[in-house]
Structure formats: structure tokens, C-alpha cells
Design a protein around this motif. Structure first.
Motif, PDB file in Angstrom:
ATOM      1  N   LYS A 266       7.414 -18.965  11.270  1.00 48.07           N
ATOM      2  CA  LYS A 266       6.404 -19.869  11.809  1.00 48.07           C
ATOM      3  C   LYS A 266       5.522 -20.402  10.679  1.00 48.07           C
ATOM      4  N   ARG A 267       4.715 -21.391  10.986  1.00 46.09           N
ATOM      5  CA  ARG A 267       3.753 -21.930  10.025  1.00 46.09           C
ATOM      6  C   ARG A 267       2.436 -21.191  10.200  1.00 46.09           C
ATOM      7  N   ILE A 268       1.967 -20.563   9.134  1.00 48.44           N
ATOM      8  CA  ILE A 268       0.781 -19.712   9.186  1.00 48.44           C
ATOM      9  C   ILE A 268      -0.289 -20.279   8.261  1.00 48.44           C
ATOM     10  N   LEU A 269      -1.506 -20.393   8.776  1.00 47.14           N
ATOM     11  CA  LEU A 269      -2.652 -20.800   7.955  1.00 47.14           C
ATOM     12  C   LEU A 269      -3.692 -19.699   7.998  1.00 47.14           C
ATOM     13  N   ILE A 270      -4.042 -19.177   6.835  1.00 46.49           N
ATOM     14  CA  ILE A 270      -5.116 -18.198   6.720  1.00 46.49           C
ATOM     15  C   ILE A 270      -6.263 -18.854   5.961  1.00 46.49           C
ATOM     16  N   ILE A 271      -7.449 -18.828   6.562  1.00 45.42           N
ATOM     17  CA  ILE A 271      -8.641 -19.450   5.977  1.00 45.42           C
ATOM     18  C   ILE A 271      -9.571 -18.344   5.498  1.00 45.42           C
ATOM     19  N   LEU A 272      -9.899 -18.368   4.219  1.00 49.41           N
ATOM     20  CA  LEU A 272     -10.806 -17.377   3.627  1.00 49.41           C
ATOM     21  C   LEU A 272     -12.047 -18.115   3.133  1.00 49.41           C
ATOM     22  N   ASP A 273     -13.163 -17.860   3.784  1.00 50.23           N
ATOM     23  CA  ASP A 273     -14.400 -18.584   3.497  1.00 50.23           C
ATOM     24  C   ASP A 273     -15.299 -17.772   2.567  1.00 50.23           C
ATOM     25  N   ASN A 274     -15.998 -18.499   1.696  1.00 54.47           N
ATOM     26  CA  ASN A 274     -17.067 -17.915   0.888  1.00 54.47           C
ATOM     27  C   ASN A 274     -16.561 -16.835  -0.074  1.00 54.47           C
ATOM     28  N   MET A 275     -15.591 -17.196  -0.888  1.00 61.84           N
ATOM     29  CA  MET A 275     -15.045 -16.271  -1.875  1.00 61.84           C
ATOM     30  C   MET A 275     -15.791 -16.435  -3.202  1.00 61.84           C
ATOM     31  N   TRP A 276     -16.263 -15.331  -3.736  1.00 61.91           N
ATOM     32  CA  TRP A 276     -17.046 -15.372  -4.972  1.00 61.91           C
ATOM     33  C   TRP A 276     -16.208 -14.968  -6.187  1.00 61.91           C
ATOM     34  N   THR A 277     -15.373 -13.999  -6.006  1.00 65.29           N
ATOM     35  CA  THR A 277     -14.522 -13.534  -7.103  1.00 65.29           C
ATOM     36  C   THR A 277     -13.103 -13.334  -6.574  1.00 65.29           C
ATOM     37  N   LYS A 278     -12.221 -12.965  -7.452  1.00 62.31           N
ATOM     38  CA  LYS A 278     -10.814 -12.779  -7.078  1.00 62.31           C
ATOM     39  C   LYS A 278     -10.685 -11.749  -5.962  1.00 62.31           C
TER      40      LYS A 278
END
Length: 952
Positions: A266-278
Motif C-alpha cells: 500500500k501507499r504509506i505516508l508518515i508525517i513527523l512534525d517538529n523535528m529538532w535533531t536526527k
């Protein structure tokens, strides 16, 4: 032989000739000769199909009421049944003409009968086939998890009244085009804090679901100090995966990774908000390559730093979200301030204020809210005395304008905790630091003051707006600004990943008054914390290998607040006993084997083990005689509270102990565990959350009369009782009513707001009689599984349930009426919801004397009541007029939902001598009850299960 062969052939020929010649002729005559029996068969089949349809429709209505989606084949079947049944009934009506005779009335008309009879026969077969298809295992399916996109997925719409900013709309289009491109896996969005990245991501998530760009969409906030447990939980929730029973971070990551890998087709989208470092994706459970490049999924990330996106997270394409231009910034400002921008005195300063916000939506809105009711001097100052280069200046101005030093300190405490703020923690921190000393006569008074102060911070835009005061958030910009202030004023030290104890000098440590490590990834602690001025130490780290030496707290004698979260201790550091000034200690979500040493903390006032794995509370805890707050919620492994512990805690004001169920009977000897009599010494107790598995464990004269907030459950309560956010809740499953006669229970009943009786066996026939003083404060009442109750109110001219908003009655086999006699006008005057289920003796829901309550009723649900005939009892029309008012105007009622199912005797809503009121199935209706009461607002009517519908 030849003759026999010829005879056989001749016989077959005759047989076939008869079959092909006389068979059709016989059928044609059969349509006429068997006309009556065919019509009778069709009527029976139509009636059976209608009954089958009502059964299915009843299940469908119930599912729709519970907001469950219906299978398509069920909806198609219901539609076909409706159409075919209508056609069959029309056919039967046409058949009435077949009774017209010929030959002067001697014989039925064969021509008419043949035509109708042929159609009847065919229609009977169609009806039979439909009937065969009605065995549906289930009519509905569960909603998919919020992250699984289906053909029926619905999304929250954006505010149509909001003036869309063109720059944001075009930016969103560019990002969506990028993430939808097959050759792009990772897309990054970067820009300064407060520019609106999180808002843009929320809009993109909504668009991606609405336009079905992906099959799976999950969003999680990373934040400056990533909490892997929370990030994993947010993604797992979107996928419908339960991972919280897995204790280790690695185990949760493995479960999450396997689930995502199962979706690779399937097509998967993961959204990660407000990342400061690795962020190491494999530690979260997101499939990735050796270089941290995601695989099998699309990744959308926001950060302030482009290098985090391009280098650490291997982004394929990055987009900078720019500040608003002057025109859009002004529009946003004016939208928030309103008409005041047109004030001639204010208007000259608007452009300067907007310009000084630097095009950052967060600061534009913050300034607008602050100035909306501000004096002219505040507008002038905001327009001319802000350094445009410093985006934190407006936040600092909001902070500086806080009039009370206590509120300023509260803001700094919130920032040290994290961007997410929980009331239960902030209360303990603030009181532990003596911020509310002047209000600390009781925890209750301090909490009231704290709530007001938090609202003040919201009004100043220093906390984000939220209706839930228990869980608040602070924007990163304000966190940064607050940390900068605490670093200066409090000499606070805030840990970062790869920046902590090793990087701080001895001088920094000796001067600091606060240290915070909120999930920063620390893997080693110093042997001893040499911080003689330290007052507050917060450490949250999901790392079982992180160890404390016994000497860790030897040089922290001034410590007042200590919070250690998600850690593992075989035994706590022995040096913790030296913390004589410690007021608040939180050990939430920890593995704790031995907490004996805590008995040395004689001045401790707040102690929490919320969600921790702890098996025993030793007798030494009884030495904490100054303790005012004890939280044992979700301590499901807690088996033993040693005798004498609870009875020694004489100063407790708040006790949360609903995670403990091993109460001993009061007469148990020798004692090996806590019993309820231990609570009798708690004269100051005002808040109690407790679960008592058996009423036989109950002790008389418990201090329930002094409680101002409680959540008490006695016995096992079956599912079905709704949970309300009331401060006083009581749920009881009792074998007899003897316990209710206890003075402490009567005091409790009289002040309860949310009450559930499940299985109570009592000789009284009236629910109202269970409380001698009456249920004066009750808002929600649920009574289930009882054989004796016949009435809610049985006494003559009683005043009862004046504040009741919802009434639920289930499985009351002998229940007859809501009230036996007339009631005072105040009774049930606030009732909004009534639900009655499986009460076989009740014939009508309300007597005519209670007609007035329809002025506030919003929902009625009646199911499975075999003798129910009317909602309102028979009466003369004049009775209604007398009961409503002398007001000549028609009274408009608020009824919005009416659900009636499985009521075989039901004939009408109400029936009077010359007026009958009924329903229009599935339609919006306006109808009147007498000439004075009208129901104009009904939006949903669910009718099913053997209900006679009369239409006037």
C-alpha cells in the motif's frame, strides 16, 4: 422386440407432446384456478419479508445510532425489499378488481384473474428469493483506524469562514505534488518557529486523506526532546495497533515495524512534525535503510533546520515555508483584532505592530489577542519599541506584562516540564516550590488558584488555547523564551541530547536551582549530583539501563521537587533519604521493586506512583505523616499495602487508589493487607478515587461525608454505564440495599452527580427512596438489572431529581412508571435524555402530568419494552393545557432524537380522547403534542421492530 421398442418411442413422444403442449396450457389455467391461493401465498411472503426487513432495519438503526458504517449489500437488500414490497402491494391492490364477476355475477372474471394471477406467481418467487438473502451475519462494520484511508474515510473540514491565505494554499499544493510523486520518498518542510509549519502539516494530512493520495496516513509530533514511547503510540494509534502492553521501547518498535512492513503493498505516508535533531527511524519502528533513509513509506517532516532534513533524514526535496507578506499578515491580524483596527486612534499604529511581528502567524495572533482590548499606550509601544530582528520579543513582552510574580514563575515551571503540560504534575511542582503557599490551606484552594493562573497564561497567548485545562501545550518559541529566562533568573540547566552533566561546569551545577532532562536520550548519570542549591530536578528517560548510584542525592539537600519518570529501580538510591526539604516526589511509569527508603522523607506532601509496576507498599510509607496527596492509579500489579500504612496517613487530602483491589475484610485476622477501615483516620480527605471489588469488604462510618470529589466503584460494573466528567461519581453493584443504609453512603448519595446501580437487590419499589434526603445534586442516573424497582419516584407530591439531565433504565423486569403520583413542578425540570431498555411491565413512559418536561427533552430511546403503548399516557387534551402554562404561545420543544425499537404494543406517541400524535418514519417532522407543545427540531427518528406507524 421391435414392437416393444416402437411402443417405448411412442410413449416418450406422447409424454413430450403432453409436456410441451398441455404443460403451458395447464399453467395458464392454473393462474385462474389457483388465483386465491397464489394471492394468499404472496400476501404471506410479503408479510414475512416485511418482518425480516424490520429485524434487519432495527439492527441497522442501532448501528447507525452508534455511528457504525453499514455494509453495502445490506443497504442494497433493504432498498430492493422496499421496492419489491411496494410493487407487490400495488399488485395486490390491482387484484381487487379481479373480484369483478362476469356472466351477471355467476363467475369471476377469468381475463382479469389470469393477468393478475400470472404476475402474482412471478412476484411471489421474487419475494421468496429476497427472503432467502436476509441472513446477514452482521449489518455493520467497525470504523477503520484514523490512519487507514478507505473509500468511506471522512475528514474534518477546514473552517469555511476563514479567509484562506493564498501563500499557504499554493505552498500546500507544492508539497502535496511532491509527496505524491513516485520517485520522492522523503519531503521536508522547514522555516522559523512560529511560521505555521504544524498548521500546514495538519492541512496536508487532511488533504491526503480526503483525496485518497495514500492508503495509510499517520502523524506524530517529535518535539525537541523526542519521547519514543509517545511517538510510537501516536503512529500505532493511527494504524489501529495496540503496542502499549509491550514494556520495552525495542519491543514496541519491532511490533510497529512489522505492522508497517505488512502494508508495503500500500501507499504509506508518515508525517513527523517538529523535528529538532536526527531521529533514528529504526528506534521508533519505521522501516529504514542503514543510512536512516526510510523504505517502503513516504515521509513528510518539518524542522526549523534544513540540515536535519537533508542530512540527518535524507530528504529528497525540501520546501521553505516563508513568513507572510505584509498584506496577508495584516489580514490575519485584522481577523483576530476585529473592528477595533478601524478605530481612528488605533489605526495609525496597526501597520507598525504588524510589521514588528515579522510575518510570523504565531506572533501576529499573539499580539492581536494581547492588543484587542489594550490601551492606546500599548499599541504605541508595540508599534515602535520592538526589535524586529528578535522574534521572541513579543513573547517576552507578554511575559513581562504578567502582573503577578507567581504567574510568571508558573510559566517558567511549565516550560521546564515540557511543551505538553499536565495539571496533576504542575500542581505538585508549583506547590512543592511554595508558589501557592498563601493558598495552600487545602490542595483544593491551591488548585482553584492554579486554574485561574493557567487561564491567565492562555489569555496572554503564553499557553496555547484549549478547553481541557488538564492537558495544555506551550509553543516551542515560548518554551525557548522561558528557558532563556530560567537560565538567567533561576540558573536552570536544561539537558539536550549529547549535552548535559559532562558539559556543565562545577560552577554551573553549584549555582543551578533547577535541572530538567525531558526524554533527551541521556545514558549515564554522574556518581553524585553536586548541586547544593538545586530545588527542582526532572528526569524522564525510557532507558532501563540508566542507573543511579547510592550517593547521587548526597549534595542536593535543598531539593523540593523530584520527578523521575519511566525509569527502573531495583531499589531507590539510599541518598534519597537525605532530602529533608522534598515536598513533591513523582515516580510515574517506573519499575519499582523496593520503595522502603521513602519512609525517611518525613516532610513529603505529594507522592505519585501513577502507572508504575510496584507490587508492595511497605509499612515504612506509613511514616509519611505529612503526606497530602497519594496517587496509585493504574498500579495494576499492586498486591499488598501493608497494614497500618493508610491509617497512618492522617493528613491525606487526595487519595487515588482505584488501581488497588486487594482489600481485606475489616475482621480479618491476622492482617496481611489494607482494609477500608484504614480510611477512617483521614479526617482531611476531600478527594477519593477507589475501587472496592466486594461490598462485604465495606466498613461503616467511612469519611465519605467530607468528600468534595470522588469516583467510587463497589462491585463489578458491567459495560454500558456512560462516563461523565462530573466530580462526584458512584457506581454500585450490590447484593442487597443494606449498605445504602449506612450513614456515610447516604451522605455520599445525596451529593453524587453521576450514579449507576447495577444488579441492586432491594425490597424498595422506588429508586428515589434509596436516598433519604433525595438526590439533590444528581445529574446522571443509570439503573440496571433489578427485579424490585417499579418507579423512579414513588411518593406522593415528592420533589426529586431537580438537576437530573440523563436517565437510563435497563433490564428492570417489574418497572411500571417513572412516577407513581403527581410531582412538583421542579422535579425532572432539567431532564434532557431518557433511555429505557428491556423493561417489560412499563406501558407508557410519562404520565400526562409530566408533559412539561418535553420543553427540555432532547433525546428519547425506548427498546425492547413488550407492553409499551404510548410515550405519554392517555389523558384529555385539557390536561396538557393545565400542565404547561397559561401562556397562549405554543411551547417549542428541543427533542432531536427519537429511537423506538422492538415495541410490539406501541401504537402512538400519545393518545388523547380527540387527538393522536404519531411518527413519520425516517423523515424530518414537525408535530404537536396538544395545541400548546410543538416538536420542531427532530432530526433523527429511528423506528423499527414491530412498531405500528400511524400517519396523520
Amino acid at each position: 422386440m421391435c414392437d416393444a421398442f416402437a411402443t417405448s418411442i411412442a410413449s416418450n413422444l406422447v409424454s413430450k407432446l403432453g409436456e410441451y403442449l398441455f404443460g403451458p396450457i395447464g399453467r395458464q389455467f392454473g393462474y385462474v384456478l389457483s388465483y386465491k391461493s397464489n394471492v394468499k401465498d404472496l400476501k404471506k411472503e410479503v408479510n414475512d419479508l416485511k418482518n425480516a426487513r424490520e429485524r434487519v432495519q432495527s439492527s441497522v438503526d442501532k448501528a447507525l445510532y452508534d455511528r457504525k458504517p453499514i455494509f453495502t449489500d445490506v443497504k442494497d437488500w433493504l432498498k430492493s425489499v422496499k421496492n419489491e414490497a411496494e410493487e407487490a402491494e400495488n399488485l395486490l391492490r390491482d387484484g381487487e378488481s379481479a373480484k369483478d364477476a362476469c356472466f351477471r355475477g355467476w363467475l369471476p372474471n377469468p381475463v382479469v384473474r389470469h393477468s393478475i394471477g400470472r404476475k402474482v406467481k412471478k412476484m411471489t418467487q421474487v419475494i421468496k428469493e429476497l427472503h432467502k438473502k436476509n441472513n446477514f451475519p452482521d449489518v455493520h462494520y467497525d470504523h477503520p483506524p484514523i490512519g487507514i484511508v478507505t473509500a468511506t474515510t471522512s475528514t474534518r473540514s477546514a473552517d469555511n469562514n476563514e479567509d484562506v491565505l493564498e501563500s499557504r494554499a499554493s505552498f500546500i499544493e507544492k508539497v502535496i505534488k511532491a509527496i505524491a510523486y513516485d520517485k520522492v520518498c522523503v519531503v521536508g518542510v522547514y522555516g522559523p518557529g512560529g511560521v505555521g509549519k504544524s498548521k500546514v502539516l495538519a492541512d496536508i494530512e487532511r488533504r491526503a486523506k480526503k483525496e485518497k493520495l495514500f492508503d495509510v496516513v499517520a502523524l506524530a509530533e517529535v518535539s525537541r526532546n523526542p519521547d519514543l514511547r509517545r511517538i510510537q503510540g501516536e503512529i500505532a494509534y493511527a494504524l489501529g495497533l495496540n503496542i502499549m502492553n509491550e514494556e520495552t521501547t525495542h519491543g514496541r518498535a519491532d511490533l510497529l515495524c512489522r505492522r508497517l512492513e505488512s502494508y508495503f503493498e500500500k501507499r504509506i505516508l508518515i508525517i513527523l512534525d517538529n523535528m529538532w535533531t536526527k531521529l533514528e527511524l529504526n528506534e521508533v519502528g519505521i522501516p529504514c535503510r542503514y543510512d536512516n533513509k526510510v523504505k517502503g513509506c513516504n515521509l513528510l517532516i518539518t524542522s526549523r533546520n534544513r540540515e536535519v532534513l537533508s542530512i540527518d533524514m535524507c530528504s529528497d526535496q525540501d520546501f521553505r515555508l516563508n513568513e507572510l507578506n505584509d498584506g496577508e499578515a495584516r489580514r490575519l491580524f485584522e481577523r483576530t483584532v476585529g473592528k477595533r483596527v478601524n478605530d481612528p486612534d488605533i489605526k495609525p499604529w496597526v501597520d507598525g505592530v504588524v510589521k514588528n511581528c515579522g510575518g510570523l502567524p504565531l506572533l501576529i495572533v499573539s499580539s492581536a489577542k494581547r492588543l484587542k482590548h489594550g490601551e492606546l499606550a500599548a499599541w504605541r509601544n508595540a508599534s515602535t519599541h520592538i526589535d524586529v530582528s528578535d522574534v521572541k520579543s513579543i513573547a517576552e513582552l507578554n511575559y513581562n506584562e504578567l502582573g503577578d510574580e507567581r504567574i510568571r514563575k508558573l510559566f517558567l515551571v511549565c516550560a521546564l516540564y515540557s511543551s505538553s503540560i499536565h495539571m496533576r504534575c504542575i500542581l505538585a511542582y508549583s506547590m512543592g516550590l511554595d508558589l501557592y503557599k498563601q493558598f495552600s490551606m487545602t490542595i483544593e484552594s491551591a488548585r482553584y488558584r492554579l486554574v485561574l493562573d493557567l487561564r491567565c497564561l492562555q489569555n496572554s497567548s503564553l499557553l496555547l488555547d484549549s478547553d481541557d485545562i488538564e492537558d495544555l501545550k506551550m509553543h516551542d518559541i515560548f518554551v525557548d523564551m522561558a528557558i532563556s529566562i530560567t537560565s538567567t533568573e533561576w540558573k536552570a540547566l536544561i539537558g539536550r541530547k549529547d549535552y548535559g552533566f559532562k558539559e556543565w561546569s562545577k560552577d554551573d551545577l553549584s549555582k543551578c536551582t533547577a535541572i530538567s532532562f525531558p526524554f533527551v536520550g541521556i545514558d549515564k548519570l554522574p556518581e553524585k549530583l553536586d548541586c547544593p542549591n538545586l530545588k527542582m530536578f526532572l528526569l524522564a528517560e525510557d532507558n532501563e539501563s540508566l542507573k543511579f548510584s547510592d550517593s547521587f542525592f548526597e549534595s542536593t539537600e535543598k531539593l523540593q521537587v523530584l520527578d523521575l519518570t519511566c525509569l527502573s529501580f531495583t531499589s531507590l538510591p539510599t541518598s534519597i533519604k537525605l532530602l529533608e526539604n522534598l515536598n513533591s516526589l513523582y515516580l510515574d511509569y517506573c519499575h519499582l521493586e523496593d520503595v522502603t527508603v521513602l519512609g525517611k522523607l518525613k516532610g513529603l506532601q505529594f507522592l505519585s506512583f501513577h502507572g508504575s509496576i510496584i507490587a508492595r507498599l511497605p509499612k515504612e510509607i506509613g511514616g509519611l505523616t505529612e503526606l497530602r496527596f497519594l496517587d496509585l492509579r493504574e498500579c495494576f500489579k499492586l498486591q499488598i499495602i501493608e497494614p497500618g500504612v493508610l491509617e497512618s496517613l492522617v493528613n491525606l487530602e487526595e487519595l487515588y487508589i482505584d488501581g488497588f483491589c486487594q482489600w481485606e475484610a475489616e475482621d480479618e485476622a491476622p492482617r496481611s493487607n489494607a482494609n477500608l477501615a484504614d480510611l477512617k483516620n483521614m479526617k482531611k480527605l476531600r478527594t477519593l478515587h477507589i475501587t472496592i471489588p466486594h461490598s462485604t469488604n465495606f466498613s461503616s462510618n467511612l469519611p465519605f461525608g467530607n468528600l468534595k470529589e470522588y469516583k467510587i466503584q463497589i462491585g463489578a460494573i458491567a459495560h454500558g454505564c456512560n462516563e461523565y466528567k462530573e466530580s462526584r461519581s458512584l457506581k454500585l453493584n450490590l447484593d442487597s440495599g443494606n449498605l445504602l443504609r449506612e450513614v456515610c453512603m447516604q451522605e455520599c448519595l445525596g451529593r453524587t452527580q453521576d450514579l449507576c446501580f447495577d444488579g441492586l437487590q432491594d425490597d424498595r419499589d422506588s429508586i428515589h427512596d434509596l436516598c433519604t434526603k433525595g438526590f439533590q445534586e444528581l445529574k446522571h442516573l443509570c439503573v440496571k438489572n433489578n427485579l424490585s424497582f417499579q418507579y423512579v419516584v414513588g411518593s406522593t407530591q415528592s420533589t426529586g431529581f431537580m438537576r437530573l439531565e440523563s436517565l437510563v433504565l435497563q433490564n428492570l423486569n417489574n418497572f411500571k412508571k417513572i412516577c407513581r403520583h403527581c410531582l412538583t413542578p421542579e422535579s425532572f425540570s432539567k431532564l434532557k435524555i431518557v433511555k429505557v431498555e428491556n423493561c417489560d411491565e412499563i406501558k407508557h413512559l410519562f404520565p400526562s402530568s409530566m408533559t412539561r418536561i418535553f420543553l427540555q427533552l432532547e433525546e428519547i430511546e425506548i427498546t425492547g419494552c413488550n407492553l409499551m403503548q404510548h410515550i405519554v399516557a392517555n389523558a384529555k387534551v385539557e390536561d396538557y393545557i393545565d400542565e404547561v402554562d397559561n401562556d397562549a404561545n405554543v411551547k417549542s420543544c428541543k427533542l432531536r432524537r427519537l429511537t423506538l425499537q422492538d415495541l410490539p404494543k406501541m401504537t402512538s406517541f400519545c393518545k388523547t380522547e380527540d387527538h393522536s400524535v404519531v411518527f413519520l418514519d425516517g423523515q424530518q417532522v414537525n408535530f404537536m403534542l396538544s395545541e400548546r407543545i410543538m416538536f420542531p427540531f427532530i432530526r433523527t427518528i429511528l423506528v423499527g421492530g414491530n412498531l405500528l406507524r400511524l400517519v396523520f
